[in-house]
Structure formats: C-alpha cells, structure tokens
Design a protein around this motif. Structure first.
Motif, PDB file in Angstrom:
ATOM      1  N   ARG A 140      46.077  39.737  46.770  1.00 13.24           N
ATOM      2  CA  ARG A 140      44.766  38.409  46.512  1.00 13.24           C
ATOM      3  C   ARG A 140      43.738  38.517  45.339  1.00 13.24           C
ATOM      4  O   ARG A 140      42.744  37.658  45.758  1.00 13.24           O
ATOM      5  N   TYR A 141      42.853  39.852  45.492  1.00 16.29           N
ATOM      6  CA  TYR A 141      41.866  40.071  45.057  1.00 16.29           C
ATOM      7  C   TYR A 141      42.175  39.853  43.426  1.00 16.29           C
ATOM      8  O   TYR A 141      41.236  39.293  43.009  1.00 16.29           O
ATOM      9  N   ILE A 142      43.250  39.583  43.294  1.00 13.65           N
ATOM     10  CA  ILE A 142      43.840  39.684  41.784  1.00 13.65           C
ATOM     11  C   ILE A 142      44.781  38.360  41.492  1.00 13.65           C
ATOM     12  O   ILE A 142      45.560  38.130  42.010  1.00 13.65           O
ATOM     13  N   VAL A 143      44.056  37.331  40.462  1.00 13.31           N
ATOM     14  CA  VAL A 143      44.866  36.534  39.842  1.00 13.31           C
ATOM     15  C   VAL A 143      45.864  36.283  38.023  1.00 13.31           C
ATOM     16  O   VAL A 143      44.933  36.791  37.553  1.00 13.31           O
ATOM     17  N   GLY A 144      46.553  35.654  37.673  1.00  9.36           N
ATOM     18  CA  GLY A 144      46.449  35.873  36.521  1.00  9.36           C
ATOM     19  C   GLY A 144      47.700  34.902  35.991  1.00  9.36           C
ATOM     20  O   GLY A 144      48.775  33.895  36.881  1.00  9.36           O
ATOM     21  N   THR A 145      48.241  34.663  34.868  1.00 10.48           N
ATOM     22  CA  THR A 145      49.417  34.130  34.888  1.00 10.48           C
ATOM     23  C   THR A 145      50.740  34.724  34.774  1.00 10.48           C
ATOM     24  O   THR A 145      51.488  36.126  34.516  1.00 10.48           O
ATOM     25  N   CYS A 146      51.731  34.594  35.849  1.00  5.38           N
ATOM     26  CA  CYS A 146      53.236  34.820  36.563  1.00  5.38           C
ATOM     27  C   CYS A 146      53.989  34.791  35.282  1.00  5.38           C
ATOM     28  O   CYS A 146      54.189  34.351  34.686  1.00  5.38           O
TER      29      CYS A 146
END
Ligand SMILES: [Zn+2]
Length: 677
Positions: A140-146
């Motif tokens: 969860r330290y990284i997010v982006g487009t699924c």
C-alpha cells in the motif's frame, strides 16, 4: 462424518488499524463463537483462538499520518478490539497479538525451518523505490491506475474498486503514497514461496479431498488453481514487522501475510503447553473462520506453508462468509460507513444478544447480504420479543398465577402433548446437522421454531380459559410449556448466551449439556421457579431514527468530501501573481442591498483608505455579525458598478464543495493594510 478427538477453532485475526464493525462480526466472529459454544455444550475438547494482526504497511502508513509510532497505533486498537469482543461475549480462550515476543519467536522459527529446508527461492528483481523517502514501496506504499478497471487509486497489492489482486509492477502511472513522487525501479532481493511447486498437492487436497467445503470457498480456490499459481514473495523491505532471521537480510521483514496466520499457532502456544497436540495430531479438527477476502491466504498460501514445514495438520474446513453491506452500501472503514461494535455497545446497552441474533439471521453465508436498522428493529420486535420472549413470559406468568410458581405435574398427557414434546429432540437434531455443516442461519431458524411451536401450543390450548373448567389439564399444558422453555434455554445458548443465562436463572436449573436437550422431564413436578422478567424489550422508532440520522450525517460528509473539485487552472507567472494587491482590511459596516437576496454593501477599511465593496454573501452572513471582522481584500481590482453602487475591490472567500462561502482571514489579528503574498 469423521469423529475427531479435539477441535482447534481459529477466527481471522482482526487488523489493528481500526475497530470492529458488524461486517466482521457477521462474517467471522459470530459464526465462530456459535460453533465453539455448541462444541463446548457437547463437552468436546475445543479451544478457540484469535488475536490482533499488528504488522503490515497500512499500520505504518497510519502511524506516519498520525505522527506516532506503529506500536502506538497497534496498542490503541488492540485494546479497543479486545475490550469490545469481551463485552460482546465472543468466547475466545485467548485473544493474542502478533507483536508479542512468543509470536516473534514462533514466526521466526517457522521461517528459519523453511529456509533451512530450502523451501524458498531467492530472487533479485527490480522494485519501485521512492528516492525522496529512501524506501522501497511495497503493497500500500504505492498507488496507481488499475490495469483491469482503470481505477486511479489502486494499491500495489489490490484494487479496491474491482477487487483484483495486483503486484506493484502492474500499476499504470505508479506513484508513492509517502511522498507522492514518481518512483524509480531499483534492484532488491527477496525470498519467495514457490506456490507453483505446491499446485499438484493443493489441487488434490482441495479439489478432490475437500469437496465438502462451502461452494463459495471451493469455487474461489478452484479459480485460483485453474489460473495457475506463481511464486509469492514472503519478505518485504520495510521497517515494521518481524525481521527476517537470516544473515544478510538487514532491513527486511516477513510479509504480513506470512506472519499473520502463524499468529494462530503462537496464540495456542501461549494458551497451553499441549499446543502441539492441537496443531500436529491428525485427530484434531482445525477449522478457520474467515471472511471471503482471506480465502486465498487460508486455503492456498498457509496450507502450502504448513505442508512445507511438514509437521503440522491442515485445516479440515474453512467456512468463509461473503460480505455484509450496510443500508445498501459497501461497509468501508475509510469512509466510516459501518456500525462499530464499541458504539453499538454504548447505544444499545445490554442488547448484545439482539445484535448477535440479527447478524446471524441475516448472515452473508452464501452471498452478500444487507444490514438495515429497520430490519434490526423488526427482528427484535417481531421475533425476539413476540415469539421467544412472549412464549417464555406467558409460561412463567400463568404458572405463577395458577400454580404458585411451581412446575405442575404432567398427569395425563394426550396425543397433542406427546407430539409437541417429541418435537424437541427432532428440532435439536436439525439444529445439530445445520451447525455441523456451518449453516448458522438455518440452525437459528430451527431454534426459533421451538419457540414458535410453544406459542402455537399455548394458543391452541388456551390455558387461561381451560383453568376455568379443568385445573389438571391446565397443569399438563403448563408442564409441557415449561419443559419447552427449559429446553430452549439450552438450544439458544450458542446463539443468545446472555438470554440463555437469564432463562436458566429464572428456571433455577443447571445449564443443559447439548445431549440433554430433548429430555422432556428436565423440570420435576413441584420444582419452584423464580419470578421472570421480560427476556427482550421492544426497540422504539426513536432509537432506530437516531442510528439512521447518524448514518445520514456520515453520508453527507462523504458526499461533500467526494464532491468534484474545480479543475486546476493554468500556470501563471510570478509577475502575474505579484500584480495583485491583496491587503488585510476590516469590515466597518454591512447592510443589505435593497431588492436583492445575495448582495451586501460593505464599508471596508483597507489601511490605505475606506471604501465600499459589494459582495454576494448575504445568504451566508448576517450584516450585524460582520463589523470588526478582518478579511483579505483584492484592492486593485478594477471598480465595477453593481446595482448602482460602485464596488472597489473584492473580498476573498473560499467556497466549500456544497456551495457555502467562508472568509479567508489572517490567523491572528494583523495590522490593517498589511500585504498578502
Ligand atoms: Zn481495478
């Protein structure tokens, strides 16, 4: 069905970054507790273990957000969760935690054993790294487009929109949740559990030997297996977790999903010296109660770990439930869309059994289900009060009235009496079959059928009329009704433990063992009863309305938080900004502009001069409240005539998402004419 010598029942470890809500209860803890209470009544050797899951990225993120240590976060929620379970009556034999030294030792030893056996594969890969924070970005330290559904805020391990399980390198436009920056790829090495090697074993074990598992569980496992299993990293580059107990692994910890299920083992170890008997003897039946989001970990990854270790038994069943929704919406901790257990216990004092009843009756056993407060009220008033409470109460009141509170003799039972008494054992058997097969809703329904039967019997017999002509027969009828009540006290115990305890007290009897249910001579003639109080009370509309209002307030908050913001404007130069002459001014007077709804005519002291400004704020402020207020004024805006008044300048206001205006003001009283830059 195979007979086991002992039972080890586990309930999913709650994640210690928030309190417990009704979704957790309905999905995991209530069914697990019912099952354990049932086994204890059968005098089986059973232990029931649980504890807080205290590692992993969401906890360290929450700690960073709140400016405290991860340990402080887990200490806080561990206590809240533990206390609310206790008050709610979930009968764990131990509620443990994964930051305990015993757990550290147990999980480290487990890893080391697998490591020494060569069960892991060591791989070097490129992973995302935040150069500003100096940290690898796991989970969860990284997010982006699924990549599956296009949702812009998918996590590195999962997309919460479509539910896909992801790995960070699949994200489109990845960004760090620590700094918001675009991460770079950097080499690191980790240990992987080669799940592909365990695929033949898992296929045979689940698909052939465990066909009796619930269809939702079996189906999810089958689709995982059919999709093909891949090696799974069991370590992470993080500073919160159990250090990897191998040389050269500095800065690495066990993946939270590697250490969490071992938490069941460490809890058992802390509870009893005989823990190996529960974990290693094939005569033990191991059952994991979990929610559907944990199926892969409990049915595929943990069994593969246990198999790799080699000395442990595997679960006999994993009765996972689907999800519970609240008033038609997905329960969400981050959106505060939930009924929290600790708040329920405050709002509905001594009504633990009502919530247990409703959540069991509406449990999402085979598909998602919905909790509504109207249904909660209806089930309490129409079922608990009107059926169970009413039946028991009438049996007691009539016995006190006609027989001085002593159980009358069953002198001459007729066919109907015998049929009704004969039903008790039949109903027990049905409840039993349902509980043995984890069908808790059906089991509860059958249990209530005994109270329904009692009500119907009293309505048919009308002892309040019968007493006028035939006291002996009235005695028979009340004897039957009281034997039913006594049996009910046992039958309801797994579902409604507080109510069972009360009823046992009113009846002045010893609590029944499961096998004693069906005995139609539990109460001897002449046995004296206590005065009974009502087992349940009606829940009024006002109590329900309070809950609905609370939810409506949360919904409104969420809507304004989620409201669309104006898109960003294009870049301006520093010079362009510098052209604006913004000053601290003070409102001297305010009056409504005649024949308008929105306009106020304000006299402002800008420090440079006193001038008139017309502002469209009449809907939000009363003129009399404004004099003396400091504001920010754009002083060099070209003058404009509004309703015949020359307005010179503009007062700065912020517009909230729901359209309300608030002043932008200096944080402390500031000399008039000061510039804002
Ligand atoms: Zn998605």
């Amino acid at each position: 069905m195979k007979k086991f010598k002992r039972y080890l029942i586990t309930a999913a470890l709650p994640y210690a970054n928030g309190p417990i809500h009704i979704g957790h209860l309905a999905g995991v803890y209530i069914p697990a507790d019912i099952y354990c209470r049932y086994l204890r009544m059968k005098v089986e050797d059973v232990i029931f273990v649980c504890g807080s899951d205290e590692h992993g990225v969401p906890i360290s993120i929450k700690a960073k957000q709140e400016g405290v240590s991860p340990q402080q976060i887990v200490d806080k929620y561990h206590e809240i969760i533990k206390d609310s379970f206790k008050e709610f009556g979930i009968s764990f034999d131990i509620y443990h935690r994964t930051t305990s030294p015993t757990h550290f030792r147990t999980a480290s030893t487990f890893f080391k054993t697998l490591f020494d056996k060569g069960a892991f594969v060591e791989k070097t890969t490129k992973q995302y790294f935040d150069t500003e924070a100096g940290q690898f970005l796991a989970d969860r330290y990284i997010v982006g487009t699924c990549p599956r559904c296009g949702f812009e805020n998918a996590y590195g391990d999962q997309c919460e929109k479509c539910g896909s399980s992801l790995s960070p390198d699949e994200l489109i436009h990845p960004r760090s949740t620590i700094s918001g920056s675009k991460p770079i790829l950097k080499e690191t090495f980790h240990w992987y559990l080669p799940l592909d090697k365990y695929e033949p074993f898992l296929r045979k074990w689940i698909l052939e030997e465990n066909k009796h598992w619930k269809s939702n569980v079996y189906g999810q496992c089958k689709s995982w297996l059919d999709g093909g299993l891949e090696p799974r990293a069991v370590t992470r580059d993080l500073d919160w977790g159990i250090p990897v107990p191998v040389e050269g692994a500095e800065g690495k910890v066990l993946y939270v999903w590697f250490d969490a299920p071992i938490g069941y083992i460490s809890a058992t170890k802390t509870l009893t010296r005989k823990w190996q008997l529960y974990w290693k003897d094939p005569e033990t039946k191991l059952v994991h109660f979990i929610g559907k989001d944990n199926i892969v970990f409990h049915c595929i990854i943990f069994p593969a770990m246990l198999k790799a270790e080699g000395t442990y038994i595997l679960p006999d069943n994993v009765p996972a439930n689907e999800f519970l929704n609240l008033e038609g919406d997905k329960i969400s901790t981050s959106r505060n869309w939930a009924v929290w257990l600790h708040e329920y216990l405050e709002d509905f004092k001594n009504k633990q059994d009502v919530l247990r009843y409703v959540l069991c009756a509406a449990a999402p056993e085979t598909k998602d289900n919905d909790f509504t407060w109207k249904d909660f009220q209806a089930r309490n008033n129409n079922e608990l009060v009107a059926i169970l409470g009413n039946f028991v109460h009438r049996s007691f009141v009539l016995t006190h009235k006609y027989f001085n509170g002593r159980v009358p003799e069953l002198k001459n039972p007729d066919k109907y009496d015998n049929e009704v008494l004969g039903e008790i054992i039949k109903i027990r058997k049905q409840v039993e079959t349902n509980l043995d097969n984890f069908r808790f809703r059906e089991a509860l329904k059958e249990t209530m059928n005994l109270a329904r039967l009692g009500n119907k019997y009293l309505a048919d017999r009308e002892p309040w009329n019968l007493i006028k002509t035939d006291k002996d027969k009235t005695g028979d009828v009340l004897n039957v009704a009281l034997q039913i009540s006594a049996n009910l006290s046992g039958l309801i115990e797994p579902f409604l433990p507080d109510t069972s305890r009360k009823l046992v007290g009113y009846l002045k009897m010893a609590p029944l063992k499961w096998t004693e249910i069906g005995n139609v001579k539990v109460l001897k003639a002449g046995h004296e009863l206590r005065e009974s109080k009502l087992l349940f009370e009606k829940i009024e509309d006002t109590a329900i309305q309070e809950q609905l209002d609370k939810l409506a307030g949360i919904k409104k908050q969420n809507e304004s938080a989620e409201a669309k913001l104006e898109p960003a404007k294009s870049i301006i130069s520093y010079d362009e900004f510098n052209k604006m002459d913004i000053r601290i001014g003070m409102i001297l007077s305010a009056e409504k502009v005649p024949k308008t709804d929105k306009l106020l005519k304000l006299k402002i002291d800008t420090g440079l001069d006193v001038r008139t400004i017309v502002s469209g704020i009449a809907e939000y402020f009363k003129p009399e409240d404004l004099p003396g207020k400091q504001v920010c004024v754009l002083a060099n805006l070209e003058p404009r005539k509004i309703k015949g008044i020359e307005s010179r300048g503009m007062i700065l206001l912020a517009e909230t998402p729901d359209g309300k205006l608030v002043f932008v003001i200096p944080e402390e009283v500031t000399q008039l004419g000061s510039t804002v830059k």
